[in-house]
Design an enzyme around this catalytic site. Sequence first.
Site, PDB file in Angstrom:
ATOM      1  N   TYR A  17      -4.285   8.673  -6.526  1.00  0.00           N
ATOM      2  CA  TYR A  17      -3.427   7.662  -5.912  1.00  0.00           C
ATOM      3  C   TYR A  17      -3.937   7.297  -4.519  1.00  0.00           C
ATOM      4  CZ  TYR A  17       1.032   5.425  -4.612  1.00  0.00           C
ATOM      5  OH  TYR A  17       2.012   4.538  -4.209  1.00  0.00           O
ATOM      6  N   SER A  77       0.859  -1.178   0.000  1.00  0.00           N
ATOM      7  CA  SER A  77       0.000   0.000   0.000  1.00  0.00           C
ATOM      8  C   SER A  77       0.897   1.230   0.000  1.00  0.00           C
ATOM      9  CB  SER A  77      -0.944  -0.036   1.200  1.00  0.00           C
ATOM     10  OG  SER A  77      -1.808   1.080   1.210  1.00  0.00           O
ATOM     11  N   LYS A 106      -5.287   3.774  -2.898  1.00  0.00           N
ATOM     12  CA  LYS A 106      -4.611   3.172  -1.755  1.00  0.00           C
ATOM     13  C   LYS A 106      -5.530   3.082  -0.538  1.00  0.00           C
ATOM     14  CE  LYS A 106      -0.551   2.301  -3.563  1.00  0.00           C
ATOM     15  NZ  LYS A 106      -0.075   0.913  -3.744  1.00  0.00           N
TER      16      LYS A 106
END
Length: 280
Positions: free
Chosen positions: A149, A135, A153
């Site tokens: 992003y 992660s 995540k």
Amino acid sequence: MTDKTVWVITGAGRGLGLDIARAALVAGHAVVATGRDPKKVTAAIGEHDDLLVTTLDVTRPEDAQTAVEAAIGKFGRVDVLVNNAGDFHAGFFEELTPEQIRAQIETLLFGPMNVARAVLPVMRKQRSGLLLTISSTAGISGGMFCTAYAAAKFGIEGWIESLAPEIAPFGIRTMLVEPGFFRTELLTADSTTYAQPAIDDYAERTKETITAWSGMDGKQGGDPAKLAIAIVQLAGLDEPPTRFAAGADAVQTFEAKGKTLLAQAEAHRKLSSSLAHHDA
């Protein structure tokens, strides 16, 4: 067939994936190293008796199934899946196109799901296995220029945290690794796509951010080779950590997020606690 621990690693041709593949081989494990271009993976890792290189684009479920079948055919089992493959779409939300955001989530969230779907039936049959997912601290705390992003995540975090109790009865463990800034290739032109500047209000901050990140490339504080060794060590524990803060900056991110959540819970405790339905 082998009695060694068998690792399947996505994105193993460069960056952290390459370092994890090398560390696992040095530790005496068998490795299935995958990537979109198997020739590049082989060139990066070299030849090894306990190595199988195979094609895997994580956005293609059929690739994942084929790669897992190849692993079983070669080694007879899969003990550790490392979901590592990824890229980075950076920019302000209003300037990132819907297509870029979807592509980011397709690779970083649906990609690991595709590979997990192929591996989990094997691990359930074995009644053992470790689903290890790379992660990011961006999955713990969001930040400017990381909307796509961080969204992906954060999705990884919620998916794995929810999946863990579903598969624990079958002897399958999960481990999330949240690196801070490591000297990988994430900020290189091959891995990072910046949003095309289109809105004047963001222009100055866009320029400042790209300049700062470009200057950081190759100078990040974390050593990916050391992280890879740590990951291999942790994966060998009877009870691997459910989350691992990778790097001193990651530890600081964990601590800051914990303090922030506690402060937010306390800020309106009385109001938050007054919302129960009172039946007559």
